[in-house]
Structures are given as structure tokens and as C-alpha cells.
Design an enzyme around this catalytic site. Sequence first.
Site, PDB file in Angstrom:
ATOM      1  N   ASN A   1       0.859  -1.174   0.000  1.00 49.65           N
ATOM      2  CA  ASN A   1       0.000   0.000   0.000  1.00 49.65           C
ATOM      3  C   ASN A   1       0.904   1.236   0.000  1.00 49.65           C
ATOM      4  OD1 ASN A   1      -1.602   2.170   0.722  1.00 49.65           O
ATOM      5  ND2 ASN A   1      -2.506   1.214   2.502  1.00 49.65           N
TER       6      ASN A   1
ATOM      7  N   GLU B   1      -1.232  12.010  -1.347  1.00 49.04           N
ATOM      8  CA  GLU B   1      -0.651  11.577  -0.079  1.00 49.04           C
ATOM      9  C   GLU B   1       0.852  11.816   0.037  1.00 49.04           C
ATOM     10  OE1 GLU B   1      -2.476   7.577   0.146  1.00 49.04           O
ATOM     11  OE2 GLU B   1      -3.772   8.470   1.638  1.00 49.04           O
TER      12      GLU B   1
ATOM     13  N   GLU C   1     -11.632  10.904  -2.560  1.00 49.81           N
ATOM     14  CA  GLU C   1     -11.849   9.466  -2.423  1.00 49.81           C
ATOM     15  C   GLU C   1     -12.933   9.269  -1.369  1.00 49.81           C
ATOM     16  OE1 GLU C   1      -8.168   7.266  -1.691  1.00 49.81           O
ATOM     17  OE2 GLU C   1      -7.094   8.586  -3.059  1.00 49.81           O
TER      18      GLU C   1
HETATM   19  C1  GAL Z   1      -6.097   6.296  -0.063  1.00 50.78           C
HETATM   20  C2  GAL Z   1      -5.081   6.375  -1.157  1.00 50.78           C
HETATM   21  C3  GAL Z   1      -5.347   5.369  -2.242  1.00 50.78           C
HETATM   22  C4  GAL Z   1      -5.624   4.028  -1.643  1.00 50.78           C
HETATM   23  C5  GAL Z   1      -6.795   4.129  -0.726  1.00 50.78           C
HETATM   24  C6  GAL Z   1      -7.115   2.843  -0.020  1.00 50.78           C
HETATM   25  O1  GAL Z   1      -5.588   6.798   1.124  1.00 50.78           O
HETATM   26  O2  GAL Z   1      -5.036   7.644  -1.721  1.00 50.78           O
HETATM   27  O3  GAL Z   1      -4.246   5.312  -3.087  1.00 50.78           O
HETATM   28  O4  GAL Z   1      -4.529   3.618  -0.911  1.00 50.78           O
HETATM   29  O5  GAL Z   1      -6.519   5.037   0.289  1.00 50.78           O
HETATM   30  O6  GAL Z   1      -7.393   1.813  -0.859  1.00 50.78           O
END
Ligand code: GAL
Length: 960
Positions: free
Chosen positions: A58, A415, A485
Site C-alpha cells: 500500500n 498523499e 476518495e
Molecule cells: C487512499 C489512497 C489510495 C488508496 C486508498 C485505499 O488513502 O489515496 O491510493 O490507498 O486510500 O485503498
Amino acid sequence: MHAVARHPGDTDRLPLDGTWRFQLLPTPDTAPGAAWQEAEVPGCWTMQGTGDLPHYTNYVMPWPEVPPASPKANPTGVYEREIHVPEVWSGRRIVLQVGAFESVLIAEVGGTVVGIGKDSHLASEFDITDAVRPGEPTTVRLTVVKWSDASHIEDQDQWWHGGLTRSVRLEALDPLHLADVTVRAGADGLLRADVQVRSAAGGAKLPDGWYATAHLEGAGELAADTEYAAWCEDQARVSDFLGEARFHARVADVRPWSAETPHLYDFTVRVHRADGTVTDTSRHRIGFRDVRIDGRDLLINGERVLIRGVNRHDFHPLTGRVVSYDDMRADLVTMKRFGFNAVRTSHYPNDPAFLDLCDELGLYVVDEADIEAHDHAHEIADDPRYLPAFVDRVSRMVLRDKNHPSVIVWSLGNESDYGANHDAAAGWVRRHDPTRPIQYEGALHKGWDTPWLATDVICPMYASIDEIVAYAESGRQTKPLILCEYSHAMGNGNGSLADYWAAIESTPGLQGGFIWEFWDHGILQRLSDGRPAGPAGAGGYADGVAGPGLRWAYGGDFGDTPNDGAFVTDGVVFPDRTPKPVMYEHRELAAPLRLTDDEDGLRVHNRQHFRDLSWLAAEWMVSVAGERTDRDPVPARLPAVEPGGSAPVEAPKELLDALPDDGEAWLTLRIRTAAEEAWAPAGFEVCAPQVRVREARPFTEPVLADGHPVDVDEQALLVHPALSAPPVLSLWRAPTDNDELGGLGERWRSLGLDALVRKPLSYQRDDSGRQTVIAQYDTAAGPVLHTQVLHPLPDGILVEETAELPEGLTDIPRVGTVFETAARHERLAWYGQGPWETYPDRRHGGSVGHHESAVDALFTPYLRPQESGGHHGVRHFTLDGAFRVDLDEPRQVSVTRHRAADLTAATHHDELVPRNACVVHIDAAHRGLGTASCGPDTLPRYRTGAGIYRWSWTLRTSSA
Ligand code: GAL
């Protein structure tokens, strides 16, 4: 150098894709040997049987070195092939373009290094004019080093790969060329194009008498702006080395571009020598549209458009990160078909063709730079050693993509904390492209009220509904709030999407968001040797399920450590692009048309911003509980409704008049495309809004006389010839990814819910044959008392159940009955929500009606097996017409071939062995799905805990 959109017909191009000589070295310092193998370009060597395999983390870097260091062991791919520069290219400027590579590229031509490149998701271009001789063969070697200082800012949550991931080609250009074209075209029909011209790469003077021309569809040849030319002259801006020209046009009756109406116009710029010969041409498909922020609203062509977005990575289950034009198109068509109007290119610029497709199909784009410093975010954001990379990555993206109408917002990356490097990049963008807002989530870290300068949008990730609503209502919000997101789509999830949208649509200041994410990044893996199945995909896949001998791999499956397991499988589509049930939920929530039935009668609402309803065809359907099937549809006439408006619609009298005297009935308006759209054929179902036209009649107790005897065994369990496992209490579901990562799976296990032991406590039989069984199930929070009253019916049995859950048993997965059928039934028919899987907090995609399905198809193959196959609001169901269950009220039901324990024990889908029996769950209560794997947990109103539950059902095994 950066790419100007050139048309293949106008620029001579030599594609270099195909099979190259290849060797994989352990470090960049190792000299290549004599042994070559072959590799496909574009391709990830990690997917091509080289021994260096995909690795998933991740955000933790896969190795311990700190920025800017990288590890000594550093897989390095050497790609080599001969090129033949055509003789006719003599005298031209020859450019080698490498579309994308991970992560450092060293380009050699004829044994000479012509340059190096970084930035894994934008093309690197090398002027190789002096390194080649037209007519003679030359060797091109592209050395790709996997790890570098740049890896620290490409630390996105996805598989790590190595390779050349986009096309490689040669281009021949005249030395006199277009260096930059900036087109600005507004919804009012006004166009301005600024053109920059240079001669050769080495700073040669422009030839005397050069000039530029521009042509716009609908306006013809445009006159160069002489006033501007005179001003340039006057200001001594005219240089021997840089030529500038400017064009204006006004298109009468322009058809503005929007995601709903993606009208494009051809626009061409040419540069000429004094004698009129054309030396370079740049062709664009432009759109006339405005983007503007006005207070808390982001306006597209003056309208506050709701952003129904999704995040998308470059992904393919067979090729890793290499995606073809057809695959990109299929991704976008899928988004359009399920109601998405926006895409964030998380977390890097996509292939330029991707933006062409967004322009053409109609999707708003948040274009994101390739910067994610996640693991070392804080160190890097202010580290001046990374300053050039930040500015370079952002500016190169903007220069490449600025003429696309689809791009409405620039994103500085993901991030990476916040630092001076962000301000530098943002400063460049604000000057170069004042026409678009910038967003960056990291700029919110000191609070939403006073974000740092680099964001024009409040773009948090995974904020709860309460948080965003409270903020919008606080009086402190000064910028639009669009979640970058939200609604993490891992496994069986996306609970409360409808609640998000209810809040967004009713709260000024909230304008939508981008679901995380489009893809489940499962790589097709051969079980025989644990390798990626490779581009040929031996054996294939269908409907979300990997073929025999194959599985969908996630983190750790290639022996990759450290890893983050299944966290990479968090998309709204399976790795073969089969939509997950949430897609139908989204489609209904995003529907262009809604239907309401209230004191004003039946009305249709046009939920679009720019389009009327004339592109939609409609038909009415009626479903009546208790009948076997839904009635035949009748054509509906949609009224003319302006965007945002509503109008009465005539009810289908012939259908409603023919309803039986009582019983629940639902009216559905099935909406299809009236004609072909760029993203769907004519007749494609767009949505199916429903209204209930008559309530259910209250549940009436079945006649309890003279029934068949009901047998129970010595454990006081029902014995029934149609059941192989008797009905018992179930408090367990195979934890979903949200349950596990949210910590509930563990808590439920510690309560003992996965291994309940039933102890019969008492048994009674009365004269009418009614038997009452009380059993106790012990949990760590105290005993659960479960009472079953079994009544004989003339044609079956009635089971009345009560469960008393102790005080301490809070927030559990379900309270209900589970049993198994003796026969291998093949088909389930039910009246309730469907046909898609639905759960209490994700149930808008399933309309109420008569549905039917093969039992095998009722199970959704989430990559890590978990609770699956549920249907909300089921009133009755039959198995093969021979086994019928009626429920006291609409209940959550699932019928699959898997016990919850089977699903709990499996880590991958291929480990599951379907049972012959059907495993049937009837739930009095079922916990919602929520999004706790990353984001808010299930809302309190969808939780299940202590208290007394009552439910009843009848089983009849005669014909239905
Ligand atoms: C966010 C990030 C994504 C992915 C998601 C979790 O924090 O920007 O790239 O990691 O969380 O799936």
C-alpha cells in the site's frame, strides 16, 4: 521536450512496439551478457516470466533505504532492437519517444547514451538526430532501472512492476516545429489559441518569413492576431529563436462541451516556411466549455454539476500496468454505462489517448501528477532535492494535457504531506493555466477552513457523511467540497452510498466525490507455478471468476514481502471488468431521470444539468407480490422536461386497472437509450426507477389446522425430508473486508459467534401438534435464547422464531436462521429486491419484483471469500418450483452453495468447493456493509445488536 498533439498522418512515425531482445540484470552496474531472451514492448517484465515478480504494498516502501537512496539489488531490464531510419527522413529532426517506463530510463542509440528519463507515467523524448544515419540500421538500447530516488515519489497503493509500459516510437519532424499550442475555448463560443514555434532542438534561429495558420471546424481559416503580433514586435518579444502567434475566433451557436454533451470541434494549427510549405501540424479535438469556482460551487458552463466520479488506476490482470486503447475505452464505457460522469487519474497521468476518449465519451477528469511520497511524505514535501521533480512532473502533465476539455481540475498528486515543493508546482500551474482549479488533498492537513494555498477544492478522503454535512452547514466553508476518495469498494462493501448521495444532493456546498476505486487489481496467476498467467492468460476468466488452475492473486501471492494482502482488490469491477453489485447501486443513484409519487401524483425529474429527456425511451412495468412473474411492459411517453426540472407523467392506466384487488404492487419505469450513444447501443438500460403503488397486505397467519406432522429429533431439531441441515440460529457471517479491517471480524470471533454451540433447553408439544423448542447458544457476552415454534400446516410448516440477545452482544453480523436443502436445487425464484446482490445499506440497485437465477450465479465471487449473495427485502422464494418459503415480512435472504464457515476459511476463491446443498439464510436482522476497510464504519442505523428479534416463515415442499 514535451509532446504537442500531432496527427499520425502529419508526422512520420515508426512504431517500435513488438518483440525486443531482453535481459534482466540484478543491478544497473551489471554488464549485460550474451544471453538474450525476448520481451514484449510495451510490457511489464514482472508479468513476462522473468523471475522478477509483481510486488504489492500500500504505502510501505518495499525496501528500507530512505530518500533519495535505493537498494543495491535493483532489477534492471535491458531492451534492445535494431531500428532502420528511412532514408527519406534525411535532414529531418528524429525523435525517440518512450511512452512510459518504471522508473528510470537510460536511452542509447548506436552505443551512445542520448539521455535519461524519470517520471514513470509521462513520455520521455530524445532528439536522436545526430545519433542515427537514415538508411542505415542502428541499435536502440533502453535500459530500465526499477528502483531509484524517483521510486520514493511513486509510492502509490498498487503493484510494483518493472518495464516499458507504454508504446515506443520514432518520429520525424521538420526542424521548424510547433513547440507549444494552448487552446482556450469558452462555452460562449470564443476561442483563443497561443502558438509557439521553434527551430530544431539546439536553439537554431527561426527561418525568415515563417508563419502559422489555424483552422477551426465551423469557422474556417482563422486570421492570425495582427494586433498581438504588433504588440510582440513593439515589446521586442519577437526573438530569433522563439516565434509566437495568436488566433481568435468566435463560433456562432456553439454547442458547448460537457460530460453529458461532449461536442467536439476539429482545430488544426500549422507552421509554414515563407514559401508556404507546411513543416508541422498539430490537430486537436477541442471542446468549448468553462470551468470556474464561484464561492462553494465548481461551475461547468455556469452549472453546479454534481461530480459522480471514480478513481482509476492503469491496470490489467494479464499485463499489469499496460493497457491498450481498447481496454481504456472499455473502462470508460463501463463508467458511463453505470452513471459515472468523472474520473480521477489516480495517481498519475494516463496515456494521452485516455484523455481523447474522455473528451469523446464525456467524462470530467481530475488529472493527477505522478507524485506520491507516501512512506516518506513528510521528509520529501520540503526536501529541495525533490523540488525539480515536483515542478517537472506537474508542469509536464499540464503542458501535455491542457487542451483537453475533459480535464477540469489539476491535481498535484496524492498523499505526500504538504511542503514548499507543492507550492512551487502550484505556482507554476496558476501562472501557466489560470483557467482550471487545482486540488490537492494534502493541503487540507491544517484544516478545511484554511487549507494551504495549493488547493482550490476541499477534497478530503473518506470523510463521513456527518463530517461533510456539518462542515457545509457550519458557515465556515468557502470552497467547493468534492471528496477525492470515498466509499472504499473493497470486497462486499460500499455501504451507505445512497446516504452519501442523499446528503450531497440536499446540502449546498457538497458537490460529490470519487469512489475509491474502479479496479480490483487481481492478477491472473497460474496455480501450477505461482507465476502470472501472462499476456496470453492461459485458460482465461469469465464473470469475475478465474478459470481452472488459475486464481486472482493479491499481495503476498507472489511471495512478495512486505505486502498489504487483499487491500489491492478494492474496485467496483472485478479484475476482468465484470461489474460488482455496487455498480448497479451507483447506476440507480446517478440516474438521469427519477420518478416520484406523492401528493402531486406521478412525476419524472430530469436530474441532468444540460440535456433534456429526448435521448431516453421508457416503458412501464408492474410487479405484484404473489404473482409468478412481472406483467408485460407497456410503452411510456416521457414528458419534455428541462435539465433540473420535473413534470407530471401519465400513469399506465391499463396496467394499474388490471391489478388484483389487493397485494403489494410496484410500478417501474424502465429507461433505455432511444438511439445509439457513443457509450451504449440503442435500447441499453440506463436505470429503472420504481414507486410502490400499493402497500403489502398485512401478514396473515397461515391456517394451522390438520397439518402434516412435524418431526423433531432427540436434539429437538426439525427433521424434514427436504432439509439436510435443520434450521438453527445464525449470528455469524463470513467477515467482509470491511468487517475484518474494521476490527469486527476479530471481535465477533472473540465473542464466539463463528462457533456457536446449540444446547437444547426445553421441548414441548401441544395437542394441535405445535412444538416449542428453546435452545441456548453461549457467547462470550452471555447466552442467547432461541425459541422455535413449529406449527404443522395442511401443506407444510410454519416456523416462528424468537432470539433474545443479551445486553453485551452489541454490533453483530446477523440474527437469523440457517438451513440446508437436501436436494441439489438449481434455480432460485424470488419476489424481492434483485436481481443484483443487495444489503440493508446497499439496496438501491435492486428493484422489487420477480427475479430468477441459477443458484450458482447467486454468489458474488469477491476475491477474498466473504459474505456474499444476499438479497434484501425478500417476501417469498422457491427453489426449482418445488420448495417454497414465505416470509412474514421482507427479509434479507441468501441462497448459495457455501456455508459461512466455508467462506470464512478460504483465502481465495479457487479454494471454495461448492456444496450440492443450498445453504439458505433468512435474517431477522443483518448488519449493513459500511466502508470500514478504509473510511467510516456502517452507520448506527444499519447495525444489529442486543434485544429481542422475532421472525417467522413457512416452508412448503409441494409445488409453488
Ligand atoms: C487512499 C489512497 C489510495 C488508496 C486508498 C485505499 O488513502 O489515496 O491510493 O490507498 O486510500 O485503498
